[in-house]
Design a protein around this motif. Sequence first.
Motif, mmCIF file in Angstrom:
data_model
loop_
_atom_site.group_PDB
_atom_site.id
_atom_site.type_symbol
_atom_site.label_atom_id
_atom_site.label_comp_id
_atom_site.label_asym_id
_atom_site.label_seq_id
_atom_site.Cartn_x
_atom_site.Cartn_y
_atom_site.Cartn_z
ATOM 1 N N ALA A 88 -50.447 14.800 -14.301
ATOM 2 C CA ALA A 88 -50.019 15.727 -15.350
ATOM 3 C C ALA A 88 -48.904 16.648 -14.863
ATOM 4 O O ALA A 88 -47.982 16.976 -15.621
ATOM 5 N N LEU A 89 -48.961 17.057 -13.592
ATOM 6 C CA LEU A 89 -47.947 17.961 -13.057
ATOM 7 C C LEU A 89 -46.643 17.225 -12.740
ATOM 8 O O LEU A 89 -45.568 17.830 -12.743
ATOM 9 N N GLU A 90 -46.717 15.935 -12.474
ATOM 10 C CA GLU A 90 -45.510 15.161 -12.188
ATOM 11 C C GLU A 90 -44.892 14.592 -13.462
ATOM 12 O O GLU A 90 -43.740 14.156 -13.440
ATOM 13 N N ASN A 91 -45.636 14.614 -14.565
ATOM 14 C CA ASN A 91 -45.111 14.180 -15.859
ATOM 15 C C ASN A 91 -45.576 15.157 -16.941
ATOM 16 O O ASN A 91 -46.247 14.771 -17.897
ATOM 17 N N PRO A 92 -45.240 16.446 -16.806
ATOM 18 C CA PRO A 92 -45.748 17.447 -17.746
ATOM 19 C C PRO A 92 -45.186 17.297 -19.153
ATOM 20 O O PRO A 92 -45.869 17.645 -20.137
ATOM 21 N N MET A 93 -43.959 16.793 -19.263
ATOM 22 C CA MET A 93 -43.349 16.651 -20.585
ATOM 23 C C MET A 93 -44.199 15.776 -21.492
ATOM 24 O O MET A 93 -44.474 16.119 -22.649
ATOM 25 N N GLU A 94 -44.675 14.654 -20.959
ATOM 26 C CA GLU A 94 -45.473 13.731 -21.771
ATOM 27 C C GLU A 94 -46.945 14.123 -21.828
ATOM 28 O O GLU A 94 -47.546 14.156 -22.913
ATOM 29 N N LEU A 95 -47.539 14.437 -20.666
ATOM 30 C CA LEU A 95 -48.986 14.606 -20.611
ATOM 31 C C LEU A 95 -49.464 16.008 -20.983
ATOM 32 O O LEU A 95 -50.627 16.174 -21.358
ATOM 33 N N LEU A 96 -48.601 17.008 -20.869
ATOM 34 C CA LEU A 96 -49.019 18.373 -21.192
ATOM 35 C C LEU A 96 -48.303 18.955 -22.409
ATOM 36 O O LEU A 96 -48.783 19.916 -23.005
ATOM 37 N N MET A 97 -47.142 18.363 -22.777
ATOM 38 C CA MET A 97 -46.339 18.948 -23.853
ATOM 39 C C MET A 97 -46.058 17.988 -25.002
ATOM 40 O O MET A 97 -45.331 18.344 -25.931
ATOM 41 N N ASN A 98 -46.623 16.800 -24.928
ATOM 42 C CA ASN A 98 -46.448 15.805 -25.992
ATOM 43 C C ASN A 98 -44.969 15.591 -26.317
ATOM 44 O O ASN A 98 -44.581 15.426 -27.475
ATOM 45 N N ASN A 99 -44.142 15.619 -25.257
ATOM 46 C CA ASN A 99 -42.698 15.387 -25.360
ATOM 47 C C ASN A 99 -41.978 16.384 -26.271
ATOM 48 O O ASN A 99 -40.879 16.089 -26.782
ATOM 49 N N ASP A 100 -42.582 17.550 -26.487
ATOM 50 C CA ASP A 100 -41.946 18.587 -27.315
ATOM 51 C C ASP A 100 -42.139 19.943 -26.632
ATOM 52 O O ASP A 100 -43.015 20.732 -27.012
ATOM 53 N N PRO A 101 -41.324 20.238 -25.598
ATOM 54 C CA PRO A 101 -41.542 21.468 -24.831
ATOM 55 C C PRO A 101 -41.380 22.739 -25.657
ATOM 56 O O PRO A 101 -42.076 23.724 -25.424
#
Length: 407
Positions: free
Chosen positions: A388-401
């Motif tokens: 999640a920390l190495e791909n936060p855009m997809e896994l934590l922000m649903n590609n919408d920061p």
Amino acid sequence: MSILEMKVPSPGESITEVEIATWLVKDGDYVEKDQAIAEVDSDKATLELPAEASGIITLKAEEGDAVAVGQVVCLIDTGAAKPSGSAPAAEAPKAEEKKEEVKAAPAAASAPAATYATGSASPAAKKILDEKSIDAASVQGTGKDGRVTKEDALNATPSMGTPTGGPRGTERKKMSMLRRKVAERLVEAKNTTAMLTTFNEVNLTEVNKIRAEFKDAFKAKHNASLGFMSFFTKAVTRALQLYPDVNSMIDGQEQIKFDFADISIAVSGPKGLMVPVVRNAELLSFRGVEAEIKRLATRARDGQITVDEMTGGTFTITNGGVFGSMLSTPIINPPQSGILGMHNIIERPVAVDGQVVIAPMMYIALSYDHRIIDGRESVGFLVAVKEALENPMELLMNNDPKKALEL
């Protein structure tokens, strides 16, 4: 004369005793209603005791005394007039912490140094001994008539009983009730759990990119910093949903699992380590996590944190990296079964897609109770945090920061 008896209020459920840490006023002072008159330690927090009325105060307990909840600790003469020219209540100085200093007397005061040499030291030997702060009379000379030679001086070492002129003071003071309780809980955790620690490392390049791009806008809109803790808290709550055994605890012969994530965040306060709890962290946005951590850290720093705000967590995050720690094995916060340790961020060479690049890397550690969490769950949990920390855009922000950060 109207006398008010001030009794120790209950700081929280199950707490029956507190300790007077510091009186903030002196016997006979005039105090104002709601003025902080003392700091009291429970086994969970240090709290301020406010005056229940204005008047002249008479203290009925000493600093360091353990007093039961409901016990009278001071009297306030509410009929007394306020002395003219007295300082405002907010200016009342804190009582200085009492310290007991024990100084060791030099060994020479109790017994003279033994004299081995019948001769004197040579000039070269004397120079060497002076540099070592060694008395020539304490060195066994091997030269003629017991003369201390240069070789004797080079081989000489100060004895434990030889005073060197440096400070030798010691200080002794009673640990606070909070510190004693923390000590007990740490020993309990080591002795009653099957604690094991697993490690991994995280490349924080993507987190840094998001923070660099949006931190100014985030600060301007929410009056809070976009720090690492919100990313780690969101990564942890996601991993806890994937591996619910990590978000559980043992009660006797039963396992209790939680469908919510109350995350204990270890912070350093004026009285030592405190662990306030972010409730239902899985439901909070990045803004919500940052705002709540800021609120709790401020209350801990100002000594206003309550017992209720520090109890009931289901999982803990501790960040030793703010003090420069590179790697550690954090101790479980019982009755919880897991704790995540963050560490400092170091730029170092790593292999990315077959190329060596310089990246901001952090070691992370998960200490867990092996009685209830198996290796698959513990390792899987830590890998999920890393992903999640190495791909936060997809896994934590649903590609919408922008939406995730409420910008």
